[in-house]
Design a protein around this motif. Sequence first.
Motif, PDB file in Angstrom:
ATOM      1  N   GLU A  69       0.606  -1.264   0.177  1.00 42.14           N
ATOM      2  CA  GLU A  69       0.023   0.019   0.087  1.00 42.14           C
ATOM      3  C   GLU A  69       1.048   1.270   0.012  1.00 42.14           C
ATOM      4  OE1 GLU A  69       0.020  -1.659   4.287  1.00 42.14           O
ATOM      5  OE2 GLU A  69      -0.515  -2.540   2.276  1.00 42.14           O
ATOM      6  N   ILE A  70       2.202   1.288   0.180  1.00 40.85           N
ATOM      7  CA  ILE A  70       2.962   2.441   0.175  1.00 40.85           C
ATOM      8  C   ILE A  70       4.139   2.373  -0.959  1.00 40.85           C
ATOM      9  CG2 ILE A  70       2.708   2.716   2.675  1.00 40.85           C
ATOM     10  CD1 ILE A  70       5.982   2.037   2.482  1.00 40.85           C
ATOM     11  N   LEU A  71       3.692   1.328  -1.756  1.00 43.48           N
ATOM     12  CA  LEU A  71       4.704   1.347  -2.947  1.00 43.48           C
ATOM     13  C   LEU A  71       4.760   2.629  -3.997  1.00 43.48           C
ATOM     14  CD1 LEU A  71       4.256  -2.210  -4.394  1.00 43.48           C
ATOM     15  CD2 LEU A  71       6.264  -1.327  -3.485  1.00 43.48           C
ATOM     16  N   GLU A  72       3.746   3.292  -3.943  1.00 42.45           N
ATOM     17  CA  GLU A  72       3.679   4.431  -5.004  1.00 42.45           C
ATOM     18  C   GLU A  72       4.746   5.597  -4.237  1.00 42.45           C
ATOM     19  OE1 GLU A  72       0.523   7.877  -6.419  1.00 42.45           O
ATOM     20  OE2 GLU A  72      -0.290   5.738  -6.063  1.00 42.45           O
ATOM     21  N   ASP A  73       4.578   5.659  -2.886  1.00 42.66           N
ATOM     22  CA  ASP A  73       5.508   6.614  -2.173  1.00 42.66           C
ATOM     23  C   ASP A  73       6.736   6.223  -2.164  1.00 42.66           C
ATOM     24  OD1 ASP A  73       3.191   8.251  -1.443  1.00 42.66           O
ATOM     25  OD2 ASP A  73       2.931   7.205   0.353  1.00 42.66           O
ATOM     26  N   PHE A  74       7.069   4.963  -2.178  1.00 44.24           N
ATOM     27  CA  PHE A  74       8.519   4.348  -2.076  1.00 44.24           C
ATOM     28  C   PHE A  74       9.081   4.390  -3.415  1.00 44.24           C
ATOM     29  CE2 PHE A  74      11.418   0.656  -1.990  1.00 44.24           C
ATOM     30  CZ  PHE A  74      12.190   1.148  -0.602  1.00 44.24           C
ATOM     31  N   ILE A  75       8.228   4.220  -4.610  1.00 41.48           N
ATOM     32  CA  ILE A  75       8.736   4.280  -5.896  1.00 41.48           C
ATOM     33  C   ILE A  75       9.052   5.838  -6.217  1.00 41.48           C
ATOM     34  CG2 ILE A  75       8.226   4.252  -8.474  1.00 41.48           C
ATOM     35  CD1 ILE A  75       6.760   1.713  -7.629  1.00 41.48           C
ATOM     36  N   ALA A  76       8.047   6.777  -5.789  1.00 43.53           N
ATOM     37  CA  ALA A  76       8.321   8.145  -5.777  1.00 43.53           C
ATOM     38  C   ALA A  76       9.632   8.604  -5.143  1.00 43.53           C
ATOM     39  CB  ALA A  76       7.136   8.911  -5.311  1.00 43.53           C
ATOM     40  N   ALA A  77       9.831   8.277  -4.243  1.00 49.25           N
ATOM     41  CA  ALA A  77      11.105   8.583  -3.338  1.00 49.25           C
ATOM     42  C   ALA A  77      12.299   8.022  -4.124  1.00 49.25           C
ATOM     43  CB  ALA A  77      11.023   7.906  -2.003  1.00 49.25           C
ATOM     44  N   LEU A  78      12.217   6.954  -4.725  1.00 46.98           N
ATOM     45  CA  LEU A  78      13.530   6.162  -5.486  1.00 46.98           C
ATOM     46  C   LEU A  78      13.539   7.053  -6.695  1.00 46.98           C
ATOM     47  CD1 LEU A  78      12.887   2.598  -4.861  1.00 46.98           C
ATOM     48  CD2 LEU A  78      14.739   3.973  -4.148  1.00 46.98           C
ATOM     49  N   THR A  79      12.377   7.506  -7.276  1.00 42.88           N
ATOM     50  CA  THR A  79      12.528   8.410  -8.567  1.00 42.88           C
ATOM     51  C   THR A  79      13.239   9.793  -8.187  1.00 42.88           C
ATOM     52  OG1 THR A  79      10.644   7.167  -9.498  1.00 42.88           O
ATOM     53  CG2 THR A  79      10.927   9.315 -10.442  1.00 42.88           C
ATOM     54  N   ASP A  80      12.960  10.441  -7.175  1.00 38.34           N
ATOM     55  CA  ASP A  80      13.377  11.434  -6.672  1.00 38.34           C
ATOM     56  C   ASP A  80      14.988  11.508  -6.538  1.00 38.34           C
ATOM     57  OD1 ASP A  80      11.142  12.900  -7.030  1.00 38.34           O
ATOM     58  OD2 ASP A  80      10.710  12.872  -4.829  1.00 38.34           O
ATOM     59  N   ILE A  81      15.413  10.475  -5.834  1.00 34.66           N
ATOM     60  CA  ILE A  81      16.707   9.944  -5.512  1.00 34.66           C
ATOM     61  C   ILE A  81      17.519  10.011  -6.836  1.00 34.66           C
ATOM     62  CG2 ILE A  81      18.295   8.401  -4.692  1.00 34.66           C
ATOM     63  CD1 ILE A  81      16.163   8.142  -2.406  1.00 34.66           C
ATOM     64  N   LYS A  82      16.987   9.087  -7.816  1.00 32.55           N
ATOM     65  CA  LYS A  82      17.612   8.916  -9.108  1.00 32.55           C
ATOM     66  C   LYS A  82      17.761  10.146  -9.837  1.00 32.55           C
ATOM     67  CE  LYS A  82      17.718   6.256 -13.407  1.00 32.55           C
ATOM     68  NZ  LYS A  82      18.572   7.375 -13.884  1.00 32.55           N
ATOM     69  N   ALA A  83      16.776  11.063 -10.029  1.00 31.24           N
ATOM     70  CA  ALA A  83      16.735  12.387 -10.407  1.00 31.24           C
ATOM     71  C   ALA A  83      18.013  13.202  -9.908  1.00 31.24           C
ATOM     72  CB  ALA A  83      15.556  13.027 -10.600  1.00 31.24           C
TER      73      ALA A  83
END
Length: 69
Positions: free
Chosen positions: A49-63
């Motif tokens: 249920e928190i995968l969307e937040d987890f993936i968004a955080a990883l996307t920000d880190i990658k950027a």
Amino acid sequence: MDSDLLHTEKILADRKIFFLDLKQNARGMVVKITEDVGGNRDTIMVPAEILEDFIAALTDIKATADENE
């Protein structure tokens, strides 16, 4: 605690292997992330249920990492 494997991915990175397993048990779905380095394993569990937040955080880190290359 029985769990059913729904999906798995494997990522090779130098001397490390990452396993990403989507599992379901009586409490719901979870992504189990395991890092294997020479037989030593560390694991974290991320509730689905928190995968969307987890993936968004990883996307920000990658950027940020891309900007600093």
